[in-house]
Design a protein around this motif. Structure first.
Motif, short mmCIF file in Angstrom:
data_model
loop_
_atom_site.label_atom_id
_atom_site.label_comp_id
_atom_site.label_asym_id
_atom_site.label_seq_id
_atom_site.Cartn_x
_atom_site.Cartn_y
_atom_site.Cartn_z
N TYR A 209 95.59 37.04 11.67
CA TYR A 209 95.84 36.49 13.01
C TYR A 209 96.31 35.04 12.90
O TYR A 209 97.27 34.63 13.58
CB TYR A 209 94.56 36.57 13.85
N VAL A 210 95.65 34.26 12.07
CA VAL A 210 96.02 32.86 11.90
C VAL A 210 97.45 32.75 11.39
O VAL A 210 98.25 31.95 11.89
CB VAL A 210 95.05 32.14 10.94
N LEU A 226 92.77 27.88 17.88
CA LEU A 226 91.92 29.07 17.88
C LEU A 226 90.93 28.98 19.03
O LEU A 226 90.01 28.15 19.02
CB LEU A 226 91.17 29.19 16.55
N LYS A 227 91.10 29.82 20.03
CA LYS A 227 90.20 29.86 21.18
C LYS A 227 88.90 30.58 20.80
O LYS A 227 88.89 31.45 19.92
CB LYS A 227 90.86 30.56 22.36
N ARG A 228 87.83 30.22 21.47
CA ARG A 228 86.52 30.76 21.15
C ARG A 228 86.47 32.27 21.28
O ARG A 228 85.89 32.97 20.45
CB ARG A 228 85.47 30.12 22.06
N ILE A 231 88.10 33.94 18.26
CA ILE A 231 87.26 33.85 17.07
C ILE A 231 86.12 34.86 17.16
O ILE A 231 85.85 35.61 16.21
CB ILE A 231 86.69 32.43 16.92
N ASP A 232 85.45 34.91 18.32
CA ASP A 232 84.31 35.82 18.49
C ASP A 232 84.73 37.27 18.38
O ASP A 232 83.95 38.13 17.94
CB ASP A 232 83.64 35.57 19.84
N GLY A 240 81.68 31.52 9.49
CA GLY A 240 82.51 30.38 9.89
C GLY A 240 83.98 30.67 9.69
O GLY A 240 84.38 31.79 9.33
N THR A 241 84.80 29.66 9.91
CA THR A 241 86.25 29.83 9.82
C THR A 241 86.90 28.92 8.78
O THR A 241 88.11 28.83 8.71
CB THR A 241 86.90 29.54 11.19
#
Length: 322
Positions: A209-210, A226-228, A231-232, A240-241
């Motif tokens: 995705y990134v 990156l919106k929360r 990520i979730d 973590g990221t």
């Protein structure tokens, strides 16, 4: 630096209890320097109580090789304790604020000393990792009773390869010399590399995705927001990221890059990296700091995000003009 080495050792000898702290959201160097120093002191002074404290990060549990990464200690342990803080530039970032309760405080760090704290400070911002400094501390005082162990060497090596991006960000001879000394202690360094490069299935998908959402400006600045909720949705758990921070660097045109990660409260953690222009001075203007080519900062809204983008973009353009 021989004098500061001896000063710190003198304080260590004076105390029966030593509590070692590191920064919040620890990376491998935070853990490596903290746990490496703990292992050295435990081997050198078995009669003393040597603790390492802080919140554990599940995604880095492999660093402990089956052992806990932190000690649980009561508040009373600080009453007659020496506190040593590793790899932490400013005191709000110190994990476990009980560090203030120590009788004396020692700061050991390799970030710019923009916020001095503690009674004793040993800061060398030219060092590639605080773990390098811990090894130099041992090396300088080995003839005065400090002992290196395989366990300590392993922790310090993890710290070094973590903060240098496996020697991608720092290529100085001093770093390689220390790393070369450490691997002679016989730990399984291939196992360490495997742990650092192996990802869960969800983490691999998130990496994809990134890669698909990198914005690349003509100046060579690449960034991802990156919106929360995104990520979730990948269910990364406590991993973590941080594993995605190097992804933009794989694009040949990228000269500097940033990962903007939304937090639960709506703020954005910013991971900044560069191949050419110095970015830690930019990070300092956004409540952050770090190394010339690897820093962290904060953006509190979309306007701040754009300001960070504009600053790095401008720095790259100015560098090209020169």
């Amino acid at each position: 630096m021989a004098k500061i080495h001896e000063d710190i050792l003198e304080q260590i000898k004076r105390y029966d209890t030593i509590i070692i702290h590191r920064h919040q959201r620890p990376d491998p160097d935070a853990y490596g320097s903290q746990l490496g120093l703990q292992a050295i002191l435990q081997a050198s002074f078995p009669e003393k109580k040597i603790y390492a404290v802080g919140k554990e990060i599940t995604g880095l549990a492999w660093i402990g090789d089956g052992q806990p990464l932190a000690d649980e200690i009561p508040d009373s342990a600080y009453k007659k304790a020496l506190v040593i803080v590793c790899d932490t530039a400013n005191d709000p970032r110190i994990d476990d604020q009980r560090w203030r309760n120590g009788l004396e405080i020692v700061k050991i760090d390799h970030h710019p000393n923009v916020e001095p704290y503690g009674d004793w400070q040993w800061v060398e911002d030219e060092a590639s990792a605080t773990s390098v400094l811990i090894y130099q501390f041992y090396q300088a005082l080995a003839d005065k009773g400090l002992k290196m162990t395989e366990k300590a060497a392993r922790y310090l090596y993890i710290g070094i390869i973590g903060d240098t991006g496996r020697f991608m960000y720092s290529l100085d001879k001093e770093t390689f010399d220390v790393a070369g000394e450490l691997i002679t202690y016989g730990f399984d360094y291939q196992k360490i590399y495997n742990a650092m490069t192996t990802l869960s299935e969800n983490a691999v998908k998130f990496s994809g995705y990134v890669m698909q959402h990198i914005n690349l400006l003509p100046s060579g600045f690449g960034y991802v927001i990156l919106k929360r909720d995104v990520i979730d949705s990948f269910d990364l758990g406590n991993a973590g990221t941080s594993f995605v921070v190097s992804i933009p660097s794989r694009i040949d045109k990228v000269k500097a890059w940033a990962i903007f990660e939304e937090q639960e409260n709506g703020d954005y953690r910013v991971r900044l990296r560069s191949r050419s222009v110095v970015i830690n001075t930019i990070a300092q203007d956004f409540d952050g700091g770090g190394h010339p080519m690897a820093s962290g900062a904060w953006a509190y809204n979309e306007a701040d995000i754009q300001k960070v983008i504009d600053r790095v973009d401008s720095a790259l353009k100015a560098n090209q003009a020169d």
